[in-house]
Design a protein around this motif. Structure first.
Motif, PDB file in Angstrom:
ATOM      1  N   ARG A   1       3.903 -19.732  31.157  1.00  0.00           N
ATOM      2  CA  ARG A   1       4.836 -20.702  31.727  1.00  0.00           C
ATOM      3  C   ARG A   1       6.077 -20.833  30.844  1.00  0.00           C
ATOM      4  N   PRO A   2       7.277 -20.903  31.428  1.00  0.00           N
ATOM      5  CA  PRO A   2       8.508 -20.959  30.645  1.00  0.00           C
ATOM      6  C   PRO A   2       8.567 -22.114  29.657  1.00  0.00           C
ATOM      7  N   ASP A   3       7.953 -23.266  29.992  1.00  0.00           N
ATOM      8  CA  ASP A   3       8.031 -24.409  29.096  1.00  0.00           C
ATOM      9  C   ASP A   3       7.274 -24.161  27.799  1.00  0.00           C
ATOM     10  N   SER A   4       6.426 -23.143  27.773  1.00  0.00           N
ATOM     11  CA  SER A   4       5.654 -22.850  26.578  1.00  0.00           C
ATOM     12  C   SER A   4       6.471 -22.101  25.536  1.00  0.00           C
ATOM     13  N   TRP A   5       7.658 -21.558  25.937  1.00  0.00           N
ATOM     14  CA  TRP A   5       8.442 -20.822  24.945  1.00  0.00           C
ATOM     15  C   TRP A   5       9.946 -21.078  25.133  1.00  0.00           C
ATOM     16  N   LYS A   6      10.252 -22.294  25.552  1.00  0.00           N
ATOM     17  CA  LYS A   6      11.652 -22.646  25.760  1.00  0.00           C
ATOM     18  C   LYS A   6      12.364 -22.754  24.408  1.00  0.00           C
ATOM     19  N   ASN A   7      13.671 -22.826  24.462  1.00  0.00           N
ATOM     20  CA  ASN A   7      14.521 -22.922  23.273  1.00  0.00           C
ATOM     21  C   ASN A   7      14.438 -21.672  22.398  1.00  0.00           C
ATOM     22  N   THR A   8      14.085 -20.527  22.969  1.00  0.00           N
ATOM     23  CA  THR A   8      13.957 -19.322  22.149  1.00  0.00           C
ATOM     24  C   THR A   8      15.314 -18.796  21.689  1.00  0.00           C
ATOM     25  N   VAL A   9      16.401 -19.255  22.298  1.00  0.00           N
ATOM     26  CA  VAL A   9      17.716 -18.774  21.890  1.00  0.00           C
ATOM     27  C   VAL A   9      18.190 -19.470  20.637  1.00  0.00           C
ATOM     28  N   SER A  10      17.619 -20.582  20.268  1.00  0.00           N
ATOM     29  CA  SER A  10      18.044 -21.311  19.079  1.00  0.00           C
ATOM     30  C   SER A  10      17.432 -20.695  17.834  1.00  0.00           C
ATOM     31  N   PRO A  11      18.094 -20.806  16.675  1.00  0.00           N
ATOM     32  CA  PRO A  11      17.546 -20.243  15.444  1.00  0.00           C
ATOM     33  C   PRO A  11      16.190 -20.822  15.110  1.00  0.00           C
ATOM     34  N   VAL A  12      15.973 -22.089  15.418  1.00  0.00           N
ATOM     35  CA  VAL A  12      14.689 -22.726  15.153  1.00  0.00           C
ATOM     36  C   VAL A  12      14.092 -23.156  16.487  1.00  0.00           C
ATOM     37  N   ASN A  13      12.965 -22.601  16.822  1.00  0.00           N
ATOM     38  CA  ASN A  13      12.310 -22.933  18.086  1.00  0.00           C
ATOM     39  C   ASN A  13      11.616 -24.285  17.930  1.00  0.00           C
ATOM     40  N   THR A  14      12.302 -25.349  18.376  1.00  0.00           N
ATOM     41  CA  THR A  14      11.787 -26.702  18.148  1.00  0.00           C
ATOM     42  C   THR A  14      10.474 -26.947  18.875  1.00  0.00           C
ATOM     43  N   HIS A  15      10.317 -26.337  20.047  1.00  0.00           N
ATOM     44  CA  HIS A  15       9.067 -26.520  20.784  1.00  0.00           C
ATOM     45  C   HIS A  15       7.901 -25.911  20.008  1.00  0.00           C
ATOM     46  N   MET A  16       8.104 -24.724  19.448  1.00  0.00           N
ATOM     47  CA  MET A  16       7.054 -24.068  18.674  1.00  0.00           C
ATOM     48  C   MET A  16       6.733 -24.862  17.410  1.00  0.00           C
ATOM     49  N   VAL A  17       7.755 -25.426  16.785  1.00  0.00           N
ATOM     50  CA  VAL A  17       7.526 -26.247  15.593  1.00  0.00           C
ATOM     51  C   VAL A  17       6.685 -27.470  15.954  1.00  0.00           C
ATOM     52  N   LYS A  18       6.999 -28.089  17.089  1.00  0.00           N
ATOM     53  CA  LYS A  18       6.235 -29.252  17.533  1.00  0.00           C
ATOM     54  C   LYS A  18       4.776 -28.879  17.777  1.00  0.00           C
ATOM     55  N   ILE A  19       4.565 -27.759  18.461  1.00  0.00           N
ATOM     56  CA  ILE A  19       3.194 -27.309  18.722  1.00  0.00           C
ATOM     57  C   ILE A  19       2.480 -27.016  17.419  1.00  0.00           C
ATOM     58  N   GLY A  20       3.200 -26.429  16.452  1.00  0.00           N
ATOM     59  CA  GLY A  20       2.595 -26.121  15.164  1.00  0.00           C
ATOM     60  C   GLY A  20       2.129 -27.357  14.417  1.00  0.00           C
ATOM     61  N   PHE A  21       2.851 -28.466  14.585  1.00  0.00           N
ATOM     62  CA  PHE A  21       2.482 -29.712  13.909  1.00  0.00           C
ATOM     63  C   PHE A  21       1.428 -30.507  14.672  1.00  0.00           C
ATOM     64  N   THR A  22       1.228 -30.184  15.938  1.00  0.00           N
ATOM     65  CA  THR A  22       0.307 -30.965  16.761  1.00  0.00           C
ATOM     66  C   THR A  22      -1.101 -31.065  16.172  1.00  0.00           C
ATOM     67  N   PRO A  23      -1.709 -29.962  15.677  1.00  0.00           N
ATOM     68  CA  PRO A  23      -3.054 -30.104  15.103  1.00  0.00           C
ATOM     69  C   PRO A  23      -3.109 -31.096  13.945  1.00  0.00           C
ATOM     70  N   PHE A  24      -2.056 -31.127  13.137  1.00  0.00           N
ATOM     71  CA  PHE A  24      -2.047 -32.048  12.001  1.00  0.00           C
ATOM     72  C   PHE A  24      -1.924 -33.497  12.477  1.00  0.00           C
ATOM     73  N   LEU A  25      -1.127 -33.716  13.538  1.00  0.00           N
ATOM     74  CA  LEU A  25      -1.010 -35.062  14.090  1.00  0.00           C
ATOM     75  C   LEU A  25      -2.329 -35.508  14.720  1.00  0.00           C
ATOM     76  N   ILE A  26      -2.979 -34.582  15.432  1.00  0.00           N
ATOM     77  CA  ILE A  26      -4.294 -34.903  16.005  1.00  0.00           C
ATOM     78  C   ILE A  26      -5.289 -35.182  14.889  1.00  0.00           C
ATOM     79  N   GLY A  27      -5.171 -34.432  13.797  1.00  0.00           N
ATOM     80  CA  GLY A  27      -6.119 -34.572  12.689  1.00  0.00           C
ATOM     81  C   GLY A  27      -6.081 -35.914  11.995  1.00  0.00           C
ATOM     82  N   ILE A  28      -4.954 -36.619  12.076  1.00  0.00           N
ATOM     83  CA  ILE A  28      -4.872 -37.921  11.404  1.00  0.00           C
ATOM     84  C   ILE A  28      -5.070 -39.089  12.361  1.00  0.00           C
ATOM     85  N   CYS A  29      -5.319 -38.807  13.643  1.00  0.00           N
ATOM     86  CA  CYS A  29      -5.650 -39.888  14.579  1.00  0.00           C
ATOM     87  C   CYS A  29      -7.031 -40.448  14.227  1.00  0.00           C
TER      88      CYS A  29
END
Length: 515
Positions: free
Chosen positions: A260-288
């Motif tokens: 799905r396109p929303d899974s890899w949006k913002n690929t034209v930017s130097p920093v893929n903010t969506h991917m960064v958010k997904i990368g941090f998600t496990p750590f956020l879940i881990g401290i709930c």
């Protein structure tokens, strides 16, 4: 095309239970033929079966050298305890790899990533088999680390695939199949490798797994499919080629075309903010709070099993004069069948209880309305009773050098007590974060392995301080105390789940499961 009504009828027919004759499908499927919830049961079970095979093979590879410590020690001029660090390295890779690969799965697709990780696991397994010189100890350890790094990925991405394919009332059995395949791999691998390498140079224990991983690659290529699907906006789902060869090439070599396109949006930017958010998600879940509480239970309950499983070869192969049993490698491999019997018992138990008991509680206590905490009631017998008893018997057997069959009984009980908790705890945490099942599975998996991968480094000082009997006796007491975390969630789970990041909050609580 399979309609939602046909899917409903098939699902009800599969329950085979009068009590489940009026189940409501949760989540509600769309009428689109590409919706995985609408796929025929045969198609779903083939995908689940290949996923279980990938989990099984991915678990076998990193731990296949677990038993032949003497052969490795002689080659590398190390102690058997130092050789056991290879198992700790494998476990570290299994804990850390999923954190790296979870964001990539959103970009390349689940099936594609599973395929490539199995391939790299195969390559790392060949790497380990070629480390046959006395100076190869460090590269050998590193090969175990990377084999675990890649090998655990199918199991960690599995919860995402399971929640894509199956309804709420089917997930308990699917999670049981998935995680028992992985855990059986951690047990069967050392057993088979032990028999194979007993009369041979130890690298042969890696070569047979290369063939298994090759077979798994073929099955993945022919049977795995991308299961991501957006039911809220059907137009956002990319087209998938119907021809077999084109479909396979797009899925595994150009995975972004079926994601799905929303899974890899913002690929034209130097920093893929969506991917960064997904990368941090496990750590956020881990401290709930709900994850921390369940994670602490998992760390203690399953961690002791990892400690017992990883160090049993050391105790069994020690000379009798040093407090061990003087087992040969073949005898040690035969001893591991106590794990096999335990895990078969867990598989049968989970198949019959992990869905039926929670559904029965929802019907009896809440008029058929669902709460995730109903799943936790499966844990009373294995986690509160069998696991502590097994740990206590294990410690007593080593302390008083009881017959090895007493030790086998202890391992059998600990296997049931610890492994029965795995699919239940993963399923529970996933259903607390239904938008991020893979990330939730990663976190609970890291908690599960964290204690076990470090125990090799401090078990000897612990034994020297209090004696081997009290080491495992203390573990038994800690196992009982850890169950209070589960009881807390049974009592106040709803309130605890509400103390979390709003963007992560998502569960199926309140869904009416029965008409």
């Amino acid at each position: 095309m399979t309609s939602a009504k046909e899917t409903h009828d098939v699902a009800l027919a599969e329950t085979g239970s009068p009590e489940e004759a009026h189940l409501v499908l949760v989540p509600k499927p769309s009428d689109h033929p590409r919706d995985p919830l609408n796929w025929p049961s045969r198609r779903k079970y083939i995908i689940l079966g290949v996923l279980c095979l990938a989990s099984f093979a991915g678990a076998i590879a990193p731990l296949s050298a677990q038993l032949n410590l003497e052969g490795q020690a002689k080659l590398y001029h190390k102690t058997t305890l130092q050789e056991s660090f290879a198992n700790s390295a494998a476990l570290a890779g299994m804990a850390g790899g999923p954190f790296f690969f979870a964001p990539i799965a959103h970009r390349l697709g689940r099936s594609s990533l599973i395929f490539w990780c199995i391939l790299f696991t195969l390559i790392c397994q060949i790497w380990g088999a070629l480390m046959t010189h006395p100076g190869d100890y460090i590269p050998f350890i590193i090969s175990r680390l990377f084999t675990g790094f890649f090998g655990a990925v199918p199991t960690v991405l599995g919860p995402r695939v399971v929640t894509d394919l199956f309804f709420l009332h089917q997930r308990g059995r699917a999670f049981t199949a998935l995680h028992m395949s992985f855990l059986f791999g951690t047990i069967a691998g050392p057993t088979i490798s032990g028999f194979i390498s007993a009369e041979a140079f130890f690298p042969v224990e890696f070569w047979w797994t290369v063939g298994l991983l090759g077979l798994t690659l073929i099955c993945c290529f022919f049977c795995l499919e991308e299961t991501g699907f957006d039911r809220m906006d059907l137009e956002r789902n990319p087209p998938v080629p119907l021809s077999f060869l084109e479909n396979r090439l797009v899925t595994f070599f150009f995975g972004r075309r079926v994601v799905r396109p929303d899974s890899w949006k913002n690929t034209v930017s130097p920093v893929n903010t969506h991917m960064v958010k997904i990368g941090f998600t496990p750590f956020l879940i881990g401290i709930c709070p709900v994850t921390v509480i369940m994670g602490l239970f998992t760390l203690i309950s399953f961690g002791f099993y990892v400690g017992v499983n990883a160090l049993t070869p050391v105790w069994l192969q020690k000379p009798v004069a040093a407090g061990g049993y003087g087992f040969t490698l073949k005898q040690n491999a035969a001893f591991t069948f106590s794990h096999w019997i335990g895990i078969i018992f867990v598989l049968i138990l989970g198949h019959h209880l992990n869905d039926r008991l929670p559904l029965a509680l929802a019907r009896r206590w809440n008029n058929g309305v669902w709460k995730p905490e109903y799943r936790l009631h499966v844990l009373w017998l294995p986690s509160l009773i069998l696991n502590p008893i097994g740990l206590g018997i294990f410690g007593a057997a080593l302390q008083y050098h009881l017959h090895y069959m007493v030790l086998a009984l202890a391992v059998f009980l600990v296997t049931i007590g610890s492994l029965a908790s795995v699919p239940v705890t993963v399923n529970y945490v996933v259903e607390c974060f239904t938008k991020y099942p893979a990330e939730a599975g990663i976190v609970i998996g890291a908690y599960r392995i964290a204690y076990g991968l470090t125990i090799s480094f401090y078990i000897n000082p612990w034994v020297d301080a209090v004696g081997v009997g009290w080491v495992y006796g203390m573990m038994a007491f800690f196992a009982v105390l850890s169950f209070f975390f589960v009881m807390l969630l049974m009592w106040k789970g709803h309130a605890i789940r509400e103390i979390q990041f709003t963007s992560l909050a998502s569960s199926e609580e309140g869904e009416k499961l029965m008409d």
